[in-house]
Design a protein around this motif. Structure first.
Motif, PDB file in Angstrom:
ATOM      1  N   ASN A  84       1.018  -1.410  -0.071  1.00  0.00           N
ATOM      2  CA  ASN A  84      -0.633  -0.254  -0.143  1.00  0.00           C
ATOM      3  C   ASN A  84       0.589   0.841   0.216  1.00  0.00           C
ATOM      4  OD1 ASN A  84      -2.636  -0.070  -0.289  1.00  0.00           O
ATOM      5  ND2 ASN A  84      -2.969  -0.656   2.225  1.00  0.00           N
ATOM      6  N   LYS A  85       2.144   1.017   0.351  1.00  0.00           N
ATOM      7  CA  LYS A  85       3.255   2.897   0.225  1.00  0.00           C
ATOM      8  C   LYS A  85       3.435   2.766  -1.842  1.00  0.00           C
ATOM      9  CE  LYS A  85       6.000   5.570   0.455  1.00  0.00           C
ATOM     10  NZ  LYS A  85       7.932   5.535   0.288  1.00  0.00           N
ATOM     11  N   ILE A  86       2.766   3.425  -1.974  1.00  0.00           N
ATOM     12  CA  ILE A  86       3.066   3.406  -3.381  1.00  0.00           C
ATOM     13  C   ILE A  86       4.439   4.154  -4.157  1.00  0.00           C
ATOM     14  CG2 ILE A  86       1.144   2.012  -4.168  1.00  0.00           C
ATOM     15  CD1 ILE A  86       0.570   5.067  -5.731  1.00  0.00           C
ATOM     16  N   ILE A 139      14.844  -1.782   6.769  1.00  0.00           N
ATOM     17  CA  ILE A 139      15.810  -0.450   6.401  1.00  0.00           C
ATOM     18  C   ILE A 139      16.978  -1.013   5.504  1.00  0.00           C
ATOM     19  CG2 ILE A 139      17.078  -0.065   8.618  1.00  0.00           C
ATOM     20  CD1 ILE A 139      14.368   0.305   8.689  1.00  0.00           C
ATOM     21  N   HIS A 140      17.480   0.161   4.604  1.00  0.00           N
ATOM     22  CA  HIS A 140      18.159   0.419   3.715  1.00  0.00           C
ATOM     23  C   HIS A 140      18.985   1.915   3.720  1.00  0.00           C
ATOM     24  CE1 HIS A 140      15.035   2.024   2.338  1.00  0.00           C
ATOM     25  NE2 HIS A 140      15.712   3.227   1.680  1.00  0.00           N
ATOM     26  N   ARG A 141      20.689   0.958   2.887  1.00  0.00           N
ATOM     27  CA  ARG A 141      20.747   2.977   2.679  1.00  0.00           C
ATOM     28  C   ARG A 141      20.631   3.000   1.097  1.00  0.00           C
ATOM     29  NH1 ARG A 141      26.170   3.022   5.546  1.00  0.00           N
ATOM     30  NH2 ARG A 141      27.154   3.042   3.131  1.00  0.00           N
ATOM     31  N   ASP A 142      20.039   4.053   1.176  1.00  0.00           N
ATOM     32  CA  ASP A 142      20.276   5.054   0.030  1.00  0.00           C
ATOM     33  C   ASP A 142      21.272   4.781  -1.059  1.00  0.00           C
ATOM     34  OD1 ASP A 142      17.929   4.426  -0.072  1.00  0.00           O
ATOM     35  OD2 ASP A 142      17.324   7.288   0.371  1.00  0.00           O
ATOM     36  N   GLN A 143      22.776   4.814  -0.494  1.00  0.00           N
ATOM     37  CA  GLN A 143      23.869   4.386  -1.543  1.00  0.00           C
ATOM     38  C   GLN A 143      24.282   3.180  -1.843  1.00  0.00           C
ATOM     39  OE1 GLN A 143      26.420   7.627  -0.227  1.00  0.00           O
ATOM     40  NE2 GLN A 143      27.824   6.796  -0.545  1.00  0.00           N
ATOM     41  N   SER A 171       5.754   7.515   9.202  1.00  0.00           N
ATOM     42  CA  SER A 171       6.648   8.551   8.653  1.00  0.00           C
ATOM     43  C   SER A 171       8.040   8.103   8.988  1.00  0.00           C
ATOM     44  CB  SER A 171       6.558   9.383   9.923  1.00  0.00           C
ATOM     45  OG  SER A 171       6.668   8.954  11.025  1.00  0.00           O
ATOM     46  N   THR A 172       9.435   8.305   8.366  1.00  0.00           N
ATOM     47  CA  THR A 172      10.323   7.862   7.926  1.00  0.00           C
ATOM     48  C   THR A 172      10.635   7.028   8.876  1.00  0.00           C
ATOM     49  OG1 THR A 172      10.359   9.114   5.961  1.00  0.00           O
ATOM     50  CG2 THR A 172      12.068   7.587   6.172  1.00  0.00           C
ATOM     51  N   VAL A 173      11.109   5.685   9.271  1.00  0.00           N
ATOM     52  CA  VAL A 173      12.506   5.703  10.535  1.00  0.00           C
ATOM     53  C   VAL A 173      13.785   5.597  10.265  1.00  0.00           C
ATOM     54  CG1 VAL A 173      13.095   3.115  11.985  1.00  0.00           C
ATOM     55  CG2 VAL A 173      10.713   3.311  10.749  1.00  0.00           C
ATOM     56  N   TRP A 213      21.390   4.653   7.142  1.00  0.00           N
ATOM     57  CA  TRP A 213      19.961   3.796   7.352  1.00  0.00           C
ATOM     58  C   TRP A 213      19.046   4.108   7.419  1.00  0.00           C
ATOM     59  CZ3 TRP A 213      21.504  -0.744   5.752  1.00  0.00           C
ATOM     60  CH2 TRP A 213      22.274  -1.751   6.371  1.00  0.00           C
ATOM     61  N   HIS A 214      17.667   3.955   7.114  1.00  0.00           N
ATOM     62  CA  HIS A 214      16.600   4.430   6.962  1.00  0.00           C
ATOM     63  C   HIS A 214      15.412   4.059   6.372  1.00  0.00           C
ATOM     64  CE1 HIS A 214      17.252   5.380   2.940  1.00  0.00           C
ATOM     65  NE2 HIS A 214      16.330   5.766   2.846  1.00  0.00           N
ATOM     66  N   GLY A 215      14.011   3.538   6.802  1.00  0.00           N
ATOM     67  CA  GLY A 215      13.162   2.514   6.411  1.00  0.00           C
ATOM     68  C   GLY A 215      11.848   4.166   5.917  1.00  0.00           C
ATOM     69  N   ARG A 224      -3.191   9.215   3.512  1.00  0.00           N
ATOM     70  CA  ARG A 224      -2.230   8.909   2.166  1.00  0.00           C
ATOM     71  C   ARG A 224      -0.782   9.352   2.324  1.00  0.00           C
ATOM     72  NH1 ARG A 224      -4.654   9.886  -3.768  1.00  0.00           N
ATOM     73  NH2 ARG A 224      -6.090   8.121  -3.241  1.00  0.00           N
ATOM     74  N   ARG A 225      -0.216  10.039   2.965  1.00  0.00           N
ATOM     75  CA  ARG A 225       1.503  10.922   3.723  1.00  0.00           C
ATOM     76  C   ARG A 225       2.283  10.837   2.608  1.00  0.00           C
ATOM     77  NH1 ARG A 225       6.698   8.180   5.276  1.00  0.00           N
ATOM     78  NH2 ARG A 225       5.988   8.494   3.200  1.00  0.00           N
ATOM     79  N   ARG A 226       1.490  12.114   1.513  1.00  0.00           N
ATOM     80  CA  ARG A 226       2.129  11.929   0.458  1.00  0.00           C
ATOM     81  C   ARG A 226       3.424  12.777   0.609  1.00  0.00           C
ATOM     82  NH1 ARG A 226      -2.575  14.040   1.108  1.00  0.00           N
ATOM     83  NH2 ARG A 226      -4.781  13.183  -0.549  1.00  0.00           N
TER      84      ARG A 226
HETATM   85  O1  AKG Z   1       8.643   6.531   2.231  1.00  0.00           O
HETATM   86  C1  AKG Z   1       9.388   6.734   3.203  1.00  0.00           C
HETATM   87  O2  AKG Z   1       9.609   8.011   4.258  1.00  0.00           O
HETATM   88  C2  AKG Z   1      11.103   6.631   3.017  1.00  0.00           C
HETATM   89  C3  AKG Z   1      11.053   6.476   1.785  1.00  0.00           C
HETATM   90  C4  AKG Z   1      12.228   5.580   1.561  1.00  0.00           C
HETATM   91  O3  AKG Z   1      12.942   4.573   2.019  1.00  0.00           O
HETATM   92  C5  AKG Z   1      13.360   5.603   0.217  1.00  0.00           C
HETATM   93  O4  AKG Z   1      13.225   6.283  -0.646  1.00  0.00           O
HETATM   94  O5  AKG Z   1      14.922   5.516   0.133  1.00  0.00           O
END
Ligand code: AKG
Length: 314
Positions: A84-86, A139-143, A171-173, A213-215, A224-226
């Motif tokens: 449901n998160k798109i 939980i990931h690193r974008d890099q 909300s983002t962790v 690190w985040h997710g 909706r949290r746009r």
């Molecule tokens: O939707 C979010 O709160 C984080 C999205 C995310 O992890 C990302 O774009 O790398």
């Protein structure tokens, strides 16, 4: 030699932390110098009151309309996956109102600070929920594609929020400070429960270093949290969305020189040129120069191959 001498930015890495210490979240600020300092120390920053109420409601309405219109494409609508998160991809073609966020001075000031003045737009996407989600996402690193031993940011994610972000709304962790963790803690993600969930007001800019690190949090309310994500990379990193292939030429033709450069139409040293038939300002020397599309590519025995433009000509 001071290692800043060989780098492409003036960014100075804050000293390494002794272990996987999770710092508190930085305070929201309107001072971009403070935000830059928060990026150095915490790996993330919150700038509030960036978008006014009119801009927020306009962008929300446009995003909802875009989502509904793409859905109406039926079988041609891109696969949105099962969550449901798109993410609505490739906003570069979906209206100037999104491109304007790329050129905002906040984007320039923060991405330029972290990645250097020649940073690229890696992707431009809209993030929203369609209902509740059962758990925190990966939980990931974008890099993640860049070796974890690299001690500087090469990716930077800027979220312009269009709704309030609360823990109940997924909300983002984040793990503030994790860009400074020792190498042994940069490969396998920490336990999600050890992170902090951000609380943000609509119209904020929440931005984080590609090493953090985040997710996405679990959305219990189904709100909706746009948000719009301006995802940036260093000029020598491959872009997430292949801008040269997936940007309409209408967009290239009307973009400012700055925006064209962000989309990849500026060389970076020897990288990024398009070689074909002669153009007015042929690239003749090293250096960062604007790139123009030749009319034709040159094939075997100098056969001229028309360059495909995005729109079908009648
Ligand atoms: O939707 C979010 O709160 C984080 C999205 C995310 O992890 C990302 O774009 O790398």
């Amino acid at each position: 030699m001071d290692n800043s001498d060989e780098k492409h930015t003036r960014y100075q890495q804050a000293e390494a932390l002794d272990g996987p210490v999770v710092l508190p979240l930085p305070q929201a600020t309107q001072d971009l110098h403070q935000a830059q300092e928060d990026l150095r120390t915490h790996g993330c920053c919150i700038v509030n009151n960036v978008l006014d109420d009119n801009a927020i409601s306009d962008l929300k309405a446009r995003m909802d309309r875009q989502f509904a219109a793409e859905l109406a494409l039926g079988e041609q609508c891109p696969d949105r996956g099962s969550s449901n998160k798109i993410v609505i991809p490739n906003l570069v073609n979906k209206g100037k109102h999104y491109l304007d966020l790329v050129e905002r001075h906040e984007t320039e000031a923060l991405a330029g600070f972290l990645l250097g003045k020649d940073f690229l737009l890696s992707s431009l996407t809209a993030h929203m929920f369609l209902g509740t989600t059962p758990a925190i996402e990966l939980i990931h690193r974008d890099q993640g594609q860049i070796p974890a031993s690299v001690e500087f940011p090469a990716i930077f994610n800027l979220f312009y929020t269009l709704d309030d972000f609360t823990p109940q709304r997924g909300s983002t962790v984040v793990f503030p400070g994790s860009h400074r963790w020792p190498l042994g803690y940069r490969v396998h993600p920490p336990k999600a429960e050890l992170g902090h969930q951000v609380t943000l007001t609509a119209g904020s800019l929440f931005a984080f270093d590609g090493r953090l690190w985040h997710g996405t949090g679990a959305n219990h309310e189904g709100h909706r949290r746009r948000a719009i994500s301006i995802f940036c990379c260093a000029p020598w990193v491959r872009q997430q969305e292949n801008a040269a292939a997936a940007t309409s030429h209408d967009v290239f033709d009307t973009a400012s020189p700055k925006l064209r450069a962000r989309l990849g139409l500026k060389t970076y040293g020897t990288l990024g040129n398009i070689n074909g038939t002669r153009i007015e300002h042929q690239r003749i020397a090293f250096g960062n120069v604007d790139v123009a599309f030749p009319d034709e590519l040159i094939g075997e025995n100098a056969e001229l191959i028309p360059l495909q433009k995005s729109r079908k000509l009648d």
